[in-house]
Write a protein that holds these residues in place. Structure first.
Motif, PDB file in Angstrom:
ATOM      1  N   ARG A  41      -3.319  -1.722  -1.412  1.00 54.67           N
ATOM      2  CA  ARG A  41      -3.067  -3.158  -2.127  1.00 54.67           C
ATOM      3  C   ARG A  41      -3.017  -4.098  -1.413  1.00 54.67           C
ATOM      4  N   ARG A  74      -2.403  -5.702  -5.651  1.00 52.45           N
ATOM      5  CA  ARG A  74      -3.591  -5.692  -6.302  1.00 52.45           C
ATOM      6  C   ARG A  74      -4.411  -4.400  -5.701  1.00 52.45           C
ATOM      7  N   GLU A  75      -4.671  -3.553  -6.301  1.00 57.64           N
ATOM      8  CA  GLU A  75      -5.372  -2.059  -5.725  1.00 57.64           C
ATOM      9  C   GLU A  75      -6.859  -2.633  -5.425  1.00 57.64           C
ATOM     10  N   SER A  98       0.541  -1.190   0.011  1.00 57.88           N
ATOM     11  CA  SER A  98      -0.069  -0.036   0.050  1.00 57.88           C
ATOM     12  C   SER A  98       0.890   1.267   0.056  1.00 57.88           C
TER      13      SER A  98
END
Length: 933
Positions: free
Chosen positions: A655, A659-660, A539
């Protein structure tokens, strides 16, 4: 039709999987040792009998496979009953011999299968005809849906052909008792509890002949001061009590709390941080209420609504998916018919059923999104949540958790508007962090999606979702008011400004729709532009100021759009509230409750968050006058902290494994103990905050007390709290050792893994490995799982094994040779007395994560000393897991040569950490534990 019951054993092999190798028990009794690849092949092809299929699949590194899972059979035959999801756990639950080797475990699963089928068959003779019909109907429905256990279960129940037909069996809600409404409870009295009375109640609970602990009695005496009458509004009697491990603080505060509740006709709320401690408290209260009937009346476990099964959700799920999801429908029906209180999270719903059936078919049946329709629900009079709310009004002791108490306080009261006057916060060292979460605000994509779903209901899901929008909850109530109907239509139209389905994908290709998504796109742009590593899998976050070009304008436009959503909702809530007055003579109590619930939902789920969002947007856009207009600027002159600003704002892209998953603007209180003191403590008359780790051990007792008071909010009250400290009765210098390993490079995972392996082997199991990062945990697990298995030491791991954390801890507690790897949740949420936990290995000093929020608090609360205080508390909490009773012994090892001596105060007096090499640490660990045990 029915026939004579018979035992029909599945003619399949039994598979017990390991990391290095597996055991397969053939149907003819031959036992084979298989390599991982061979075991994976047999698992895919033979539909074996296993224990916890997802965990077996994870160990074999394959996808889910078709199997007979003994746990599914156990859940059907013994619903709402405890069982560890291992062959040993199944054996213990069924009274079988404990298996000692994988071959024994395989045979145990076969024996357990027969025992469960026999128990099911034998139960027919003692069950009522209606109960037998219900069980047969469920089994038939599950078999029709493809349940592998269908044929053996139907045979045991004596069902042949279509004789078990009866879809009515899933309508378990029809067979539940209704709760009864009672008259409102009178206000609580104000009679005090004297210290001598608290001591006497404690002695009575302990019973004659019990070990007398003077510290426990002193603790009960001190805590009783929180049960004195309050003299001034807003000034509760606050007791800050540190009680060392082994003091017996639980019974120490139950003694005065129970006396006060009996004397004043009102409940005392005891709040914990973990569900595990809620369960422990429930057990401890058996001493006060040995009669189960009396205890059921006097003690209530309260959790948030999202913990309880929603009967309407279950009905819709069962009637819609009774073929496609037959196994889940049937097993949940069996549980609903047997559960004590409908609690699916930490109650009597087996945590491993979530692993087996999936979250959507289990925890997805709870009221997770506040979509309750209250009295409009057909099951309102049987609702587990409503039953718990009403029971709590009349109870003496309500066992809740910090999150529930604080979130309800932040939202303006409990479910029924009741506010307890006496509170006990056990695990009080968590108060700061839970308050930080409860009183924070997040304007993010996911928060917007949740609000939109609450207002509009499901969109574009083909009718598969069970979500219910505001229209369904309120439309029949607004039919008589043109103003209310118009406001509802306007609010639903305005809700479409919030992020809609597919918003993450649209932002990734820079095609946002509507003011909310445009704002989030600008947030993402600023985060990506100013982060040092935008391509990281982790993140990202960045400061809000100065905003990139376009962000301030997007914030202003979104704020204006939010007003268009807020105003019609306020009109709607006002119109609904007017019904309570205008139609007072006609409205029944359930309809009144429903209207109040909808109004409360509008206020809490939408209007309050919108107010915070508008303030955050105004601040971001550089409009301080607008921000101040919606900001609570209440001051407390007794607060010694000088605030450079009351809030900390930042932008983030969240994230998970690269992956967001979320994007947005975040706001936290610089000091969350301030809203905690104002919203939770000030309205109360008496508050106890207690823990074994309130003070951090800096070496300056007065400074430690002041820091503890500030961290729990005591410094925000005008009167000073009563301080009490009771030391642990344990001889820590004799029963523990603390070793700091000096020759392991903490950035070399081969060396770190080797250290864990050798230390766990030296201890012979019983090792808890703590990590500051999930990635490091997984790397160590990958390297040492096989060698430990070869030595007969099972290795469990959070974030690796396909089991929930509570289940992993239960297995670790039960199996003394096992070892467990975990992160923060294990650091102070594990209670494992005895030899099951005799070694703790920490991979590095647990310094605070240097993010934007921590940096702001560090600057405000003492710089390096603030970092040290937090770190000492974390070490103290971790060390506290090691000795839980007088005969425990253990070793605490830190694999970080950079551990500074100023942190040694985290350990008990007389325990001197020693700096040694790894080889010496291994030798000393083995020698100390062997000598002790």
């Amino acid at each position: 039709m029915t026939a004579s019951p018979r035992i029909l054993m599945p003619q399949v092999p039994v598979l017990v999987a390991g990391l290095r190798g597996s055991v397969l028990l053939e149907t003819d009794g031959e036992c084979l040792r298989l390599s991982p690849s061979q075991a994976a092949q047999r698992a895919r092809s033979d539909m074996p009998l296993v224990c916890h299929g997802p965990a077996v699949a994870a160990r074999l590194r394959i996808d889910r496979f078709d199997r007979y899972d003994i746990l599914e059979l156990f859940a059907f035959v013994r619903p709402a009953r405890f069982c560890l999801p291992t062959p040993r756990g199944v054996a213990e639950a069924l009274g079988l011999l404990t298996p000692l080797a994988p071959e024994d475990e395989a045979e145990t699963l076969r024996v357990a299968c027969r025992r469960l089928l026999e128990d099911l068959s034998a139960g027919l003779a003692v069950a009522s005809a209606r109960r037998v019909a219900e069980v047969r109907g469920l089994a038939w429905m599950m078999a029709r849906g493809g349940w592998n256990w269908g044929a053996p279960v139907l045979a045991a129940l004596g069902v042949e052909g279509e004789g078990g037909r009866g879809i009515a069996a899933i309508r378990v809600w029809e067979r539940l008792p209704e709760w009864n409404e009672s008259a409102p409870e009178p206000p609580a009295g104000s009679l005090p509890v004297a210290p001598a009375e608290a001591r006497a109640r404690l002695a009575a609970m302990l019973g004659e002949g019990a070990e007398q602990r003077s510290g426990q009695a002193d603790y009960a005496s001190a805590v009783s001061q929180a049960f004195l009458p309050r003299d001034d509004a807003g000034e509760p009697h606050l007791v800050l009590a540190e009680a060392g491990t082994g003091t017996g603080k639980t019974l120490g505060y139950i003694a005065p709390a129970s006396l006060w509740a009996e004397r004043n006709g009102a409940p005392v709320w005891i709040s914990t941080h973990t569900r595990n401690l809620q369960r422990q408290l429930d057990v401890e209260l058996d001493r006060l209420y040995p009669d189960p009937v009396e205890k059921a009346r006097k003690v209530v476990i309260r959790k948030g609504r999202e913990n309880y099964v929603c009967l309407l959700n279950y009905e819709e799920f069962a009637l819609r998916d009774n073929v496609r999801a037959a196994v889940a429908v049937g097993l949940v029906a069996r549980w609903i018919g047997s559960t004590r209180d409908g609690d699916m999270v930490g109650g009597d719903f087996p945590g491993w059923l979530v692993d087996l059936l999936g979250r959507g078919s289990t925890l997805g049946l709870t009221d997770r999104r506040g979509e309750c329709v209250f009295s409009a629900c057909f099951h309102y009079r049987k609702c587990f949540i409503e039953r718990a709310v009403r029971r709590a009004r009349r109870a003496d002791i309500v066992v809740a958790n910090h999150a529930l108490v604080m979130i309800q306080a932040a939202l303006g009261g409990l479910d029924d508007g009741a506010v307890p006057t006496r509170l006990v916060f056990d695990e009080g060292h968590h108060v700061f962090d839970v308050a930080d979460s409860a009183f924070s605000m997040h304007l993010t994509g996911l928060e917007g999606v949740e609000m939109r779903r609450w207002l509009l209901g499901p969109e574009g899901d083909g009718g598969r979702s069970r979500a219910r929008g505001l229209s369904r909850r309120a439309e029949d109530l607004v039919g008589g008011s043109e103003e209310a109907a118009l406001a509802l239509d306007q609010a639903l139209a305005a809700a479409r400004l919030l992020p809609g389905p597919g918003w993450v994908q649209r932002l990734s290709v820079e095609e946002p729709q509507g003011p909310a998504e445009i704002f989030l796109a600008q947030v993402r742009r600023q985060v990506m532009a100013r982060s040092e590593a935008p391509d990281s899998a982790y993140s990202l976050e960045t400061a809000t100021q100065p905003p990139v070009e376009g962000l301030a304008v997007a914030a202003q436009q979104l704020a204006a759009a939010l007003v268009g959503l807020e105003q019609p909702l306020q009109v709607l809530a006002k119109a609904l509230a007017a019904l309570l007055d205008d139609e007072a003579a006609e409205l029944d109590s359930s309809t009144r409750s429903r209207i109040e619930g909808i109004c409360r939902g509008i206020q809490r789920r939408v209007v309050m968050p919108l107010g915070g969002w508008k303030n955050m947007l105004a601040t971001l856009a550089g409009a301080p006058e607008a921000a101040e207009a919606s900001q609570d600027t209440a001051k407390n002159e007794a607060d010694p902290v000088v605030y450079p600003d009351r809030y900390v704002d930042w932008l983030a892209v969240e994230r998970i494994e690269g992956r967001e998953v979320d994007i947005g603007l975040h706001r936290h209180w610089l000091d969350p103990s301030f809203p905690f003191a104002r919203a939770v403590m000030a309205p109360a008359h008496g508050v106890v905050i207690t823990s074994a780790t309130l003070r951090d051990g800096s070496g300056e007792p007065e400074a430690d007390w002041r820091a503890a008071e500030r961290r729990i909010g005591g410094s925000h009250l005008s009167s000073a709290p009563l301080r009490a400290a009771v030391t642990s009765p344990f001889d820590y210098p004799a029963s523990t050792r603390v070793l700091i390993v000096t020759d392991v490079r903490k950035d070399d995972m081969d060396q770190v893994a080797a250290a864990y392996r050798e230390l766990f082997l030296a201890a012979g199991g019983g090792g808890l490995g703590l990590f500051t990062a999930i990635s490091r945990l997984r790397e160590v697990h990958r390297r040492i799982g096989g060698p430990l298995e070869d030595a007969g030491l099972p290795l469990l791991a959070q974030h690796v094994d396909a089991m929930d954390t509570a289940t992993l801890v239960d297995i670790f507690r039960a199996e003394q040779e096992s070892c467990l790897l975990g992160t923060d949740a294990m650091r102070d949420g594990v209670d494992v007395p005895g030899r099951s936990l005799r070694l703790i290995v920490f991979d590095r000093v647990p310094w605070p994560r240097p993010d934007i929020l921590h940096r702001a608090r560090r600057d405000c609360f003492g710089g390096r000393f603030y970092d040290d205080r937090i770190t000492r508390l974390r070490l103290k909490q971790a060390f506290g897991r090691l000795v839980r009773r007088a005969d425990d012994h253990g070793v605490f090892v830190l694999l970080d040569p950079m551990m500074p001596s100023r942190l040694f105060g985290a350990f008990p007096k007389g325990v001197i950490p020693e700096r040694v090499g790894l080889a010496e640490a291994v030798r000393r660990t083995a020698a100390f534990l062997f000598r002790q045990g």
